[in-house]
Design a protein around this motif. Structure first.
Motif, mmCIF file in Angstrom:
data_model
loop_
_atom_site.group_PDB
_atom_site.id
_atom_site.type_symbol
_atom_site.label_atom_id
_atom_site.label_comp_id
_atom_site.label_asym_id
_atom_site.label_seq_id
_atom_site.Cartn_x
_atom_site.Cartn_y
_atom_site.Cartn_z
ATOM 1 N N MET A 128 0.851 -1.166 0.000
ATOM 2 C CA MET A 128 0.000 0.000 0.000
ATOM 3 C C MET A 128 0.898 1.231 0.000
ATOM 4 O O MET A 128 1.813 1.339 0.810
ATOM 5 C CB MET A 128 -0.904 0.011 1.232
ATOM 6 N N LEU A 129 0.641 2.121 -0.924
ATOM 7 C CA LEU A 129 1.387 3.370 -1.018
ATOM 8 C C LEU A 129 0.438 4.517 -0.673
ATOM 9 O O LEU A 129 -0.715 4.516 -1.092
ATOM 10 C CB LEU A 129 1.946 3.562 -2.430
ATOM 11 N N THR A 130 0.927 5.477 0.075
ATOM 12 C CA THR A 130 0.104 6.625 0.449
ATOM 13 C C THR A 130 0.823 7.908 0.089
ATOM 14 O O THR A 130 2.050 7.928 -0.070
ATOM 15 C CB THR A 130 -0.216 6.639 1.957
ATOM 16 N N SER A 131 0.067 8.964 -0.058
ATOM 17 C CA SER A 131 0.653 10.274 -0.308
ATOM 18 C C SER A 131 -0.289 11.344 0.226
ATOM 19 O O SER A 131 -1.402 11.054 0.655
ATOM 20 C CB SER A 131 0.948 10.478 -1.795
ATOM 21 N N VAL A 132 0.176 12.563 0.197
ATOM 22 C CA VAL A 132 -0.596 13.689 0.704
ATOM 23 C C VAL A 132 -0.574 14.815 -0.317
ATOM 24 O O VAL A 132 0.254 14.847 -1.219
ATOM 25 C CB VAL A 132 -0.039 14.216 2.048
ATOM 26 N N GLY A 133 -1.486 15.753 -0.158
ATOM 27 C CA GLY A 133 -1.484 16.963 -0.967
ATOM 28 C C GLY A 133 -0.957 18.119 -0.134
ATOM 29 O O GLY A 133 -1.254 18.216 1.054
ATOM 30 N N PHE A 134 -0.142 18.953 -0.745
ATOM 31 C CA PHE A 134 0.404 20.108 -0.042
ATOM 32 C C PHE A 134 -0.465 21.329 -0.271
ATOM 33 O O PHE A 134 -0.953 21.560 -1.374
ATOM 34 C CB PHE A 134 1.812 20.432 -0.559
ATOM 35 N N ASP A 135 -0.637 22.118 0.768
ATOM 36 C CA ASP A 135 -1.248 23.430 0.598
ATOM 37 C C ASP A 135 -0.147 24.352 0.094
ATOM 38 O O ASP A 135 0.987 24.276 0.560
ATOM 39 C CB ASP A 135 -1.780 23.962 1.933
ATOM 40 N N ASN A 136 -0.453 25.175 -0.863
ATOM 41 C CA ASN A 136 0.544 26.058 -1.424
ATOM 42 C C ASN A 136 -0.100 27.413 -1.698
ATOM 43 O O ASN A 136 -1.231 27.470 -2.164
ATOM 44 C CB ASN A 136 1.101 25.447 -2.715
ATOM 45 N N ILE A 137 0.621 28.469 -1.441
ATOM 46 C CA ILE A 137 0.097 29.817 -1.687
ATOM 47 C C ILE A 137 -0.253 29.991 -3.160
ATOM 48 O O ILE A 137 -1.250 30.609 -3.499
ATOM 49 C CB ILE A 137 1.118 30.879 -1.224
ATOM 50 N N HIS A 138 0.559 29.433 -4.038
ATOM 51 C CA HIS A 138 0.323 29.523 -5.483
ATOM 52 C C HIS A 138 -0.400 28.250 -5.911
ATOM 53 O O HIS A 138 0.224 27.223 -6.181
ATOM 54 C CB HIS A 138 1.657 29.668 -6.209
ATOM 55 N N ALA A 139 -1.715 28.303 -5.964
ATOM 56 C CA ALA A 139 -2.530 27.102 -6.181
ATOM 57 C C ALA A 139 -2.198 26.363 -7.472
ATOM 58 O O ALA A 139 -2.360 25.147 -7.551
ATOM 59 C CB ALA A 139 -4.006 27.465 -6.163
ATOM 60 N N SER A 140 -1.705 27.050 -8.483
ATOM 61 C CA SER A 140 -1.441 26.365 -9.751
ATOM 62 C C SER A 140 -0.269 25.393 -9.674
ATOM 63 O O SER A 140 -0.080 24.595 -10.591
ATOM 64 C CB SER A 140 -1.195 27.380 -10.866
ATOM 65 N N VAL A 141 0.527 25.441 -8.622
ATOM 66 C CA VAL A 141 1.647 24.514 -8.511
ATOM 67 C C VAL A 141 1.353 23.354 -7.560
ATOM 68 O O VAL A 141 2.209 22.496 -7.345
ATOM 69 C CB VAL A 141 2.958 25.223 -8.094
ATOM 70 N N THR A 142 0.169 23.290 -7.005
ATOM 71 C CA THR A 142 -0.169 22.171 -6.136
ATOM 72 C C THR A 142 -0.446 20.924 -6.980
ATOM 73 O O THR A 142 -0.749 21.012 -8.165
ATOM 74 C CB THR A 142 -1.402 22.470 -5.261
ATOM 75 N N LEU A 143 -0.324 19.785 -6.367
ATOM 76 C CA LEU A 143 -0.620 18.515 -7.019
ATOM 77 C C LEU A 143 -1.736 17.815 -6.263
ATOM 78 O O LEU A 143 -1.918 18.031 -5.064
ATOM 79 C CB LEU A 143 0.621 17.614 -7.027
ATOM 80 N N CYS A 144 -2.448 16.947 -6.952
ATOM 81 C CA CYS A 144 -3.480 16.150 -6.302
ATOM 82 C C CYS A 144 -2.862 15.290 -5.209
ATOM 83 O O CYS A 144 -1.688 14.917 -5.286
ATOM 84 C CB CYS A 144 -4.173 15.260 -7.322
ATOM 85 N N GLN A 145 -3.666 14.932 -4.225
ATOM 86 C CA GLN A 145 -3.185 14.141 -3.098
ATOM 87 C C GLN A 145 -2.593 12.812 -3.537
ATOM 88 O O GLN A 145 -1.653 12.311 -2.939
ATOM 89 C CB GLN A 145 -4.328 13.885 -2.103
ATOM 90 N N GLU A 146 -3.118 12.222 -4.592
ATOM 91 C CA GLU A 146 -2.704 10.883 -5.010
ATOM 92 C C GLU A 146 -1.395 10.868 -5.790
ATOM 93 O O GLU A 146 -0.777 9.816 -5.952
ATOM 94 C CB GLU A 146 -3.783 10.251 -5.916
ATOM 95 N N THR A 147 -0.950 11.994 -6.298
ATOM 96 C CA THR A 147 0.171 12.045 -7.236
ATOM 97 C C THR A 147 1.438 11.376 -6.704
ATOM 98 O O THR A 147 2.111 10.638 -7.424
ATOM 99 C CB THR A 147 0.476 13.503 -7.639
#
Length: 111
Positions: A1-20
């Motif tokens: 099982m692999l897990t990941s998280v999504g980061f909050d970022n001030i510049h929303a266009s550089v965030t990635l989905c939680q699953e990435t």
């Protein structure tokens, strides 16, 4: 099982989905992705709800084929999920048009 998280970022266009992160890790480790679910804590009420994969994540999951199961929210309780095949979530996937009508996966569906 692999897990990941999504980061909050001030510049929303550089965030990635939680699953990435988990998808990238699976690809790097040459592991088959057989199922994926996104669990999100709603900041308004604190509940953990299920989010279906967005279109970008559906594209990422397409590497592992149409049989990958994804979690979608239960219509009666969004804190619970129902498993659906990727092909069911996106029945009109665009890429088979360019691959002779087949799902253009580089991985085998049966892994």
């Amino acid at each position: 099982m692999l897990t990941s998280v999504g980061f909050d970022n001030i510049h929303a266009s550089v965030t990635l989905c939680q699953e990435t992160g988990a998808y990238c890790q699976a690809y790097t480790l040459d592991r088959a992705v057989t199922a994926s679910v996104c669990v999100f804590r709603d900041p308004e009420d604190g509940r953990h709800v299920i989010l279906p994969p967005c279109g970008v994540c559906q594209e990422r999951l397409a590497l592992w084929g149409p049989d990958v199961e994804v979690g979608v929210p239960d219509p009666e309780d969004p804190t619970r999920w129902i498993a659906r095949r990727l092909e069911e979530v996106n029945p009109y996937y665009w890429a088979p048009h360019f691959a002779g009508g087949a799902w253009p996966s580089t991985k085998q569906h049966s892994e």
